[in-house]
Design a protein around this motif. Structure first.
Motif, short mmCIF file in Angstrom:
data_model
loop_
_atom_site.label_atom_id
_atom_site.label_comp_id
_atom_site.label_asym_id
_atom_site.label_seq_id
_atom_site.Cartn_x
_atom_site.Cartn_y
_atom_site.Cartn_z
N UNK A 155 14.94 6.20 3.13
CA UNK A 155 13.89 7.20 3.31
C UNK A 155 12.66 6.87 2.49
N UNK A 156 12.87 6.56 1.23
CA UNK A 156 11.72 6.31 0.34
C UNK A 156 11.14 4.91 0.53
N UNK A 157 11.94 4.00 1.07
CA UNK A 157 11.39 2.68 1.41
C UNK A 157 10.39 2.82 2.54
N UNK A 158 10.69 3.68 3.51
CA UNK A 158 9.75 3.93 4.59
C UNK A 158 8.51 4.68 4.13
N UNK A 159 8.73 5.72 3.30
CA UNK A 159 7.58 6.50 2.83
C UNK A 159 6.71 5.71 1.86
N UNK A 160 7.29 4.72 1.22
CA UNK A 160 6.50 3.83 0.35
C UNK A 160 5.33 3.24 1.13
N UNK A 161 5.61 2.73 2.32
CA UNK A 161 4.55 2.14 3.15
C UNK A 161 3.62 3.20 3.70
N UNK A 162 4.18 4.34 4.08
CA UNK A 162 3.36 5.43 4.64
C UNK A 162 2.32 5.89 3.63
N UNK A 163 2.75 6.21 2.42
CA UNK A 163 1.83 6.75 1.41
C UNK A 163 0.83 5.70 0.93
N UNK A 164 1.26 4.44 0.89
CA UNK A 164 0.31 3.39 0.53
C UNK A 164 -0.77 3.30 1.59
N UNK A 165 -0.37 3.39 2.85
CA UNK A 165 -1.34 3.34 3.94
C UNK A 165 -2.29 4.53 3.91
N UNK A 166 -1.77 5.71 3.59
CA UNK A 166 -2.63 6.90 3.50
C UNK A 166 -3.67 6.71 2.40
N UNK A 167 -3.26 6.12 1.29
CA UNK A 167 -4.20 5.86 0.21
C UNK A 167 -5.34 4.96 0.66
N UNK A 168 -5.01 3.91 1.40
CA UNK A 168 -6.05 3.01 1.91
C UNK A 168 -6.96 3.71 2.91
N UNK A 169 -6.36 4.54 3.77
CA UNK A 169 -7.15 5.23 4.79
C UNK A 169 -8.17 6.19 4.19
N UNK A 170 -7.82 6.86 3.10
CA UNK A 170 -8.71 7.86 2.52
C UNK A 170 -10.01 7.27 2.01
N UNK A 171 -9.96 6.00 1.57
CA UNK A 171 -11.17 5.39 1.00
C UNK A 171 -11.53 4.08 1.71
N UNK A 172 -10.92 3.88 2.89
CA UNK A 172 -11.20 2.67 3.67
C UNK A 172 -10.92 1.41 2.86
N UNK A 173 -9.90 1.48 2.02
CA UNK A 173 -9.45 0.30 1.27
C UNK A 173 -10.26 -0.03 0.03
N UNK A 174 -11.28 0.77 -0.30
CA UNK A 174 -12.13 0.47 -1.45
C UNK A 174 -11.93 1.50 -2.55
N UNK A 175 -11.85 1.03 -3.78
CA UNK A 175 -11.68 1.93 -4.93
C UNK A 175 -12.91 2.82 -5.08
N UNK A 176 -12.68 4.05 -5.50
CA UNK A 176 -13.78 4.99 -5.72
C UNK A 176 -13.93 5.20 -7.22
N UNK A 177 -15.03 4.71 -7.78
CA UNK A 177 -15.24 4.77 -9.23
C UNK A 177 -15.97 6.05 -9.62
N UNK A 178 -15.57 6.62 -10.76
CA UNK A 178 -16.15 7.87 -11.26
C UNK A 178 -16.62 7.65 -12.69
N UNK A 179 -17.89 7.90 -12.93
CA UNK A 179 -18.45 7.73 -14.27
C UNK A 179 -18.40 9.00 -15.10
N UNK A 180 -18.14 10.13 -14.47
CA UNK A 180 -18.12 11.42 -15.17
C UNK A 180 -17.10 11.40 -16.30
N UNK A 181 -17.55 11.77 -17.50
CA UNK A 181 -16.67 11.70 -18.67
C UNK A 181 -15.51 12.68 -18.58
N UNK A 182 -15.73 13.84 -18.01
CA UNK A 182 -14.66 14.83 -17.93
C UNK A 182 -13.50 14.33 -17.07
#
Length: 332
Positions: free
Chosen positions: A137-164
């Motif tokens: 179960x978690x081997x399958x969801x490993x790929x699913x959640x990794x893919x969702x992470x890429x989809x949310x930002x189109x594969x690019x890291x989102x950098x935040x400079x805000x100190x808080x």
């Protein structure tokens, strides 16, 4: 179910051994780095300094937080291979909420923790209601959640400079990293729940004998669902800590986090056969791995070899676990 429920003093006896192993490792690394100067120019004291001790605790904090949740999963004969992907996905989700949705930080934290819990609920549903083995179960969801992470930002890291945004991962409170305080708070909560509450007793009971647990009225399916949801919640917290430390939400982070968490739990004495283990052991296991990693870094040992060393540590811990050999256990 008490700590010693699977044999009088067996778990506590292993904790004593692990504590002495931890002390021995500290002395060994101190001797090699601070006394003999291995890996250091001029043998300058490095290991037993306040800065390095806080650094070790800070580095251990994320693994320990995730491992606390993993302890409950392994206590009930389960495993979660998706935590690295969930750390990445929840970290990305946090950054999207903060940068794109422009929500207040506390709302971003709350929604990220909820998202983490929902990933655990998804895994738990696959295990409890669809009866999939946790590994599959978690081997399958490993790929699913990794893919969702890429989809949310189109594969690019989102950098935040805000100190808080970086406070949890980078700031200090009264000279102690906030991440370390978060780890200690989680440790106290898990220790109390597993030692003194009916839920903790049910976890041990379910892991020790599921058939007997059902006979006394414990709903195994709902317990597993709750346990995996807690696992997801802690992984979501880990995602917040990682994103805050890096100052970005990246879909590429988290690789190998599941192995680090499993290693901490197993080295800490929790049995893969279920029903035996304590949260204190998990914390000691995380610290043991952290000390070994820190020592190898100080001595300039190749990071590639560190992967080998970590794998050997896991194998050694399993071989010497009370379910197989040593520590007074019997092979089952």
């Amino acid at each position: 179910m008490a700590d010693s429920a699977r044999g009088p003093g067996s778990v506590l006896g292993r904790m004593n051994k692990l504590f002495f192993v931890l002390v021995f490792l500290c002395l060994l690394v101190w001797a090699l780095t601070d006394v003999f100067g291995v890996g250091n120019i001029g043998g300058k004291a490095v290991f037993l300094t306040r800065r390095n001790i806080l650094n070790v605790l800070n580095q251990v904090s994320i693994n320990a937080v995730i491992a606390f949740g993993m302890t409950l999963v392994i206590l009930t004969k389960g495993i979660d291979l998706s935590v690295g992907s969930v750390v990445a996905a929840t970290g990305v989700f946090l950054s999207v909420l903060f940068v794109d949705a422009k929500l207040p930080l506390w709302q971003c934290y709350a929604l990220t923790l909820l998202a983490g819990a929902l990933t655990g609920f998804f895994n738990g549903s696959l295990v409890a209601f669809f009866r999939l083995p946790p590994f599959i179960a978690t081997l399958g969801s490993l790929t699913i959640f990794r893919g969702i992470g890429f989809l949310m930002v189109d594969g690019r890291a989102k950098f935040i400079s805000d100190r808080s945004f970086r406070a949890v991962g980078q700031d200090f409170f009264m000279g102690i990293p906030i991440a370390v305080l978060v780890m200690l708070f989680c440790f106290v909560v898990f220790w109390f729940v597993m030692s003194y509450t009916p839920f903790g007793k049910k976890v041990y009971f379910l892991g020790g004998n599921e058939r007997a647990a059902k006979l006394v009225g414990i709903h195994a399916k709902w317990m597993r669902l709750a346990i995996f949801s807690i696992m997801g919640l802690m992984t979501g917290l880990g995602g917040i800590m990682v994103a805050s430390r890096l100052g970005s939400g990246s879909p590429n982070i988290g690789t190998g986090y599941e192995m680090d968490a499993i290693a901490a739990v197993v080295v800490g004495g929790t049995s893969f056969l279920g029903g035996r283990g304590i949260i204190v052991g998990t914390l000691l296991g995380a610290l043991t791995i952290g000390i070994i990693t820190n020592g190898m870094n100080l001595m300039g040992i190749s990071p590639y070899f560190q992967f080998v060393a970590k794998g050997l540590i896991i194998l050694f811990a399993v071989i010497l676990s009370s379910d197989y050999a040593g520590f007074g256990g019997k092979r089952k």
